[in-house]
Design an enzyme around this catalytic site. Structure first.
Site, PDB file in Angstrom:
ATOM      1  N   HIS A  20       0.827  -1.212   0.000  1.00 45.59           N
ATOM      2  CA  HIS A  20       0.000   0.000   0.000  1.00 45.59           C
ATOM      3  C   HIS A  20       0.860   1.261   0.000  1.00 45.59           C
ATOM      4  O   HIS A  20       0.921   1.992   0.986  1.00 45.59           O
ATOM      5  CB  HIS A  20      -0.979  -0.009   1.181  1.00 45.59           C
ATOM      6  CG  HIS A  20      -2.079  -0.998   1.006  1.00 45.59           C
ATOM      7  ND1 HIS A  20      -2.136  -2.192   1.687  1.00 45.59           N
ATOM      8  CD2 HIS A  20      -3.164  -0.974   0.182  1.00 45.59           C
ATOM      9  CE1 HIS A  20      -3.222  -2.865   1.308  1.00 45.59           C
ATOM     10  NE2 HIS A  20      -3.864  -2.155   0.397  1.00 45.59           N
ATOM     11  N   ASN A  21       1.515   1.497  -1.125  1.00 46.53           N
ATOM     12  CA  ASN A  21       2.385   2.668  -1.288  1.00 46.53           C
ATOM     13  C   ASN A  21       1.951   3.432  -2.548  1.00 46.53           C
ATOM     14  O   ASN A  21       0.957   3.077  -3.194  1.00 46.53           O
ATOM     15  CB  ASN A  21       3.845   2.202  -1.381  1.00 46.53           C
ATOM     16  CG  ASN A  21       4.029   1.109  -2.429  1.00 46.53           C
ATOM     17  OD1 ASN A  21       3.524   1.236  -3.535  1.00 46.53           O
ATOM     18  ND2 ASN A  21       4.737   0.042  -2.076  1.00 46.53           N
ATOM     19  N   ALA A  22       2.684   4.472  -2.892  1.00 44.47           N
ATOM     20  CA  ALA A  22       2.280   5.338  -4.006  1.00 44.47           C
ATOM     21  C   ALA A  22       2.334   4.618  -5.362  1.00 44.47           C
ATOM     22  O   ALA A  22       1.643   5.030  -6.309  1.00 44.47           O
ATOM     23  CB  ALA A  22       3.152   6.587  -4.041  1.00 44.47           C
ATOM     24  N   VAL A  23       3.118   3.545  -5.462  1.00 45.04           N
ATOM     25  CA  VAL A  23       3.164   2.813  -6.737  1.00 45.04           C
ATOM     26  C   VAL A  23       1.850   2.051  -6.943  1.00 45.04           C
ATOM     27  O   VAL A  23       1.331   1.990  -8.065  1.00 45.04           O
ATOM     28  CB  VAL A  23       4.380   1.859  -6.805  1.00 45.04           C
ATOM     29  CG1 VAL A  23       4.513   1.256  -8.192  1.00 45.04           C
ATOM     30  CG2 VAL A  23       5.661   2.593  -6.420  1.00 45.04           C
ATOM     31  N   HIS A  24       1.293   1.509  -5.849  1.00 44.66           N
ATOM     32  CA  HIS A  24      -0.040   0.880  -5.944  1.00 44.66           C
ATOM     33  C   HIS A  24      -1.066   1.928  -6.401  1.00 44.66           C
ATOM     34  O   HIS A  24      -1.888   1.650  -7.276  1.00 44.66           O
ATOM     35  CB  HIS A  24      -0.441   0.277  -4.599  1.00 44.66           C
ATOM     36  CG  HIS A  24      -1.900  -0.078  -4.490  1.00 44.66           C
ATOM     37  ND1 HIS A  24      -2.497  -1.046  -5.299  1.00 44.66           N
ATOM     38  CD2 HIS A  24      -2.898   0.415  -3.694  1.00 44.66           C
ATOM     39  CE1 HIS A  24      -3.787  -1.118  -4.993  1.00 44.66           C
ATOM     40  NE2 HIS A  24      -4.060  -0.249  -4.029  1.00 44.66           N
ATOM     41  N   HIS A  62      -7.048   6.793  -3.216  1.00 45.24           N
ATOM     42  CA  HIS A  62      -7.929   5.852  -2.522  1.00 45.24           C
ATOM     43  C   HIS A  62      -7.304   5.118  -1.334  1.00 45.24           C
ATOM     44  O   HIS A  62      -8.033   4.593  -0.495  1.00 45.24           O
ATOM     45  CB  HIS A  62      -8.511   4.830  -3.511  1.00 45.24           C
ATOM     46  CG  HIS A  62      -7.580   3.685  -3.783  1.00 45.24           C
ATOM     47  ND1 HIS A  62      -6.499   3.813  -4.617  1.00 45.24           N
ATOM     48  CD2 HIS A  62      -7.540   2.423  -3.284  1.00 45.24           C
ATOM     49  CE1 HIS A  62      -5.847   2.657  -4.640  1.00 45.24           C
ATOM     50  NE2 HIS A  62      -6.445   1.807  -3.842  1.00 45.24           N
ATOM     51  N   ASP A  63      -5.976   5.064  -1.232  1.00 54.02           N
ATOM     52  CA  ASP A  63      -5.329   4.384  -0.099  1.00 54.02           C
ATOM     53  C   ASP A  63      -4.361   5.300   0.642  1.00 54.02           C
ATOM     54  O   ASP A  63      -3.481   4.822   1.361  1.00 54.02           O
ATOM     55  CB  ASP A  63      -4.541   3.152  -0.597  1.00 54.02           C
ATOM     56  CG  ASP A  63      -5.380   1.889  -0.647  1.00 54.02           C
ATOM     57  OD1 ASP A  63      -6.331   1.771   0.146  1.00 54.02           O
ATOM     58  OD2 ASP A  63      -5.083   1.014  -1.492  1.00 54.02           O
ATOM     59  N   ASP A 110      -8.733  -1.540  -8.298  1.00 55.16           N
ATOM     60  CA  ASP A 110      -8.066  -1.787  -7.021  1.00 55.16           C
ATOM     61  C   ASP A 110      -7.629  -3.244  -6.868  1.00 55.16           C
ATOM     62  O   ASP A 110      -6.646  -3.522  -6.186  1.00 55.16           O
ATOM     63  CB  ASP A 110      -9.008  -1.379  -5.877  1.00 55.16           C
ATOM     64  CG  ASP A 110      -8.289  -1.237  -4.548  1.00 55.16           C
ATOM     65  OD1 ASP A 110      -7.050  -1.010  -4.547  1.00 55.16           O
ATOM     66  OD2 ASP A 110      -8.950  -1.336  -3.498  1.00 55.16           O
ATOM     67  N   GLN A 167      -3.186 -16.199  -2.945  1.00 58.52           N
ATOM     68  CA  GLN A 167      -3.589 -15.682  -4.254  1.00 58.52           C
ATOM     69  C   GLN A 167      -4.775 -16.448  -4.832  1.00 58.52           C
ATOM     70  O   GLN A 167      -5.679 -15.844  -5.412  1.00 58.52           O
ATOM     71  CB  GLN A 167      -2.401 -15.728  -5.226  1.00 58.52           C
ATOM     72  CG  GLN A 167      -1.330 -14.699  -4.909  1.00 58.52           C
ATOM     73  CD  GLN A 167      -1.892 -13.293  -4.772  1.00 58.52           C
ATOM     74  OE1 GLN A 167      -2.622 -12.810  -5.617  1.00 58.52           O
ATOM     75  NE2 GLN A 167      -1.585 -12.648  -3.650  1.00 58.52           N
TER      76      GLN A 167
HETATM   77 ZN   LIG Z   1      -5.921  -0.061  -2.927  1.00 58.20          ZN
END
Ligand SMILES: [Zn+2]
Ligand SMILES: *[C@@H]1O[C@H](CO)[C@@H](O)[C@H](O)[C@H]1NC(C)=O
EC number: 3.1.4.-
Length: 422
Positions: free
Chosen positions: A149-153, A189-190, A299, A350
């Site tokens: 959950h970082n800026a690349v996501h 969004h995150d 997402d 997964q």
């Molecule tokens: Zn997300």
């Protein structure tokens, strides 16, 4: 600075809301180093922002390329990044590479590019300085130390959202406001995600859990943080109050839709609309619903990407789960589902995620797009990736598998690189 008092909570909503647990991590690592490198990172960001300003003018062809005005290596990277942006609407876009080429500024660079593509700056009479300030704040408030959950996501979800906004079924019907909100919601969004889930915040009595009464705790925080940054940057301050308030509300409705515990509610409504064929995209309310679904798809679209990209996201998300599990073990809390590295393998996680969340949603999205070439591509990847995880799962015994060892190696590497990058 940790804020514990309830009176101050709303004021510091945007900053300093990292959960208690993050501070404990900081204290166990070399604290001195953290502070120093924090400053270094800010300086680095500033420099890359200046480089970005130059690049964005280059990308829009506003200034002729003057050799020697920038470091040659930077020019080379930015040239490659600009080349990648010319293919930003393709599904195999490599966001990890793009993030390296932009020196960690993938989210800001991508958003500026897409705003230019859609003419949103002109349409909403946005101030470029305010826009950069807002996007810089959003990007900065993602935690770069989170494996997932970082800026690349955020940049990845924004790129996927752009692909969905371009779907023939949708593109013609969308208003500039729809596009603006869709991209903004995807990018933010995150924001400020602590790298642990809602049950963790509730059981550790984090102030965000009490603030949002144990319901959509993270999503509410992402939204309220976004509103805080919108107001702080003044991005919408030139618009009439009722318009900007409506935008804030719609952003909230989009971001809150990403709460995975509301998955079935959205899925059932979507399925019902498709069964009844009663979606009317002339209606703003129906377009808003489809934007919610599109954002939810964006997402969780990792398993619909080509294997090489998909695998990296899978390893990252599992690494984030395992870190939560390690914290729970360390503080003698019950280990959350999917967070036990010894019991929950990457392939098993997964396969569950694909079967229970991703497949049911994308089957309906596939139907909605009637099905588009992109949907067919995504379903193709989804089925191949699921089969590949199944082979990886059953080819080995659960505990000491090849993927686990591979995963340990990746964990080790990312821990090392965190020490370098923090
Ligand atoms: Zn997300
Ligand atoms: C939130 O959950 C905690 C732990 O279960 C509980 O003690 C608290 O009363 C709950 N708060 C609300 C507002 O429901």
């Amino acid at each position: 600075i940790l804020n514990t008092g309830h009176a101050g909570v709303l004021l510091v909503e945007r900053r300093g809301s990292y959960p208690l647990i993050d501070l404990r991590i900081l204290k166990t690592s070399a604290q001195q180093g953290e502070v120093e490198s924090g400053t270094r990172r800010k300086v680095k960001r500033l420099l890359s922002f200046q480089r970005y300003c130059h690049a964005s003018r280059l990308l829009r062809g506003l200034v002729p390329h003057t050799p020697g005005s920038l470091h040659l290596l930077d020019d080379d990277y930015l040239g490659q990044a600009a080349h990648m942006l010319s293919k930003v609407g393709t599904w195999n876009f490599d966001i990890f590479l793009f993030d390296r080429l932009t020196n960690g500024n993938s989210l800001v660079t991508l958003m500026c590019h897409l705003f230019n593509v859609y003419g949103l700056i002109h349409h909403f009479q946005l101030d470029m300085v305010k826009l950069h300030r807002f996007l810089g704040m959003v990007q900065e408030d993602y935690h770069s130390q989170n494996p997932y959950h970082n800026a690349v996501h955020a940049a990845d979800v924004t790129q996927a959202m752009y692909c969905y906004l371009k779907e023939p079924k949708l593109a013609e019907q969308l208003s500039p406001l729809d596009v603006f909100l869709g991209l903004m919601a995807a990018a933010a969004h995150d924001v400020d995600h602590p790298g642990v889930n809602q049950p963790f915040l509730i059981k550790t009595r984090h102030h965000l859990a009490s603030l949002y009464q144990n319901t959509s705790v993270l999503e509410s925080h992402h939204w309220r943080s976004t509103v805080g940054m919108l107001r702080e940057s003044g991005l919408l301050s030139h618009l009439p109050a009722d318009i900007s308030q409506d935008m804030e509300q719609q952003l909230g409705s989009l971001i809150l839709a990403t709460d995975i515990s509301r998955q079935n509610e959205f899925l059932l409504t979507f399925r019902e609309h498709l069964d009844n064929q009663d979606l009317d995209l002339q209606l703003a309310s129906h377009r808003h619903f489809i934007l919610q679904i599109a954002l939810k798809c964006a997402d969780v679209c990792n398993p619909c990407r080509v294997w090489e990209l998909s695998r990296q996201w899978s390893e990252r998300v599992c690494e984030e789960f395992y870190r939560q599990g390690d914290l729970e073990r360390k503080f003698d809390l019950e280990i959350s589902p999917l967070c036990n590295q010894q019991a929950d393998s990457v392939p098993a996680i997964q396969i569950g995620f694909i079967s229970y969340i991703v497949e049911p949603l994308f089957e309906e999205w596939h139907r909605f797009t009637e099905p588009s070439p992109l949907s067919q591509t995504m379903m193709g990847h989804l089925h191949k990736n699921k089969a590949r995880w199944s082979r990886l799962r059953y080819a080995h015994t659960p505990s000491e598998t090849e993927t686990t060892s591979l995963y340990k190696l990746i964990l080790q590497q990312s821990l090392n690189s965190n020490l370098v990058c923090l």
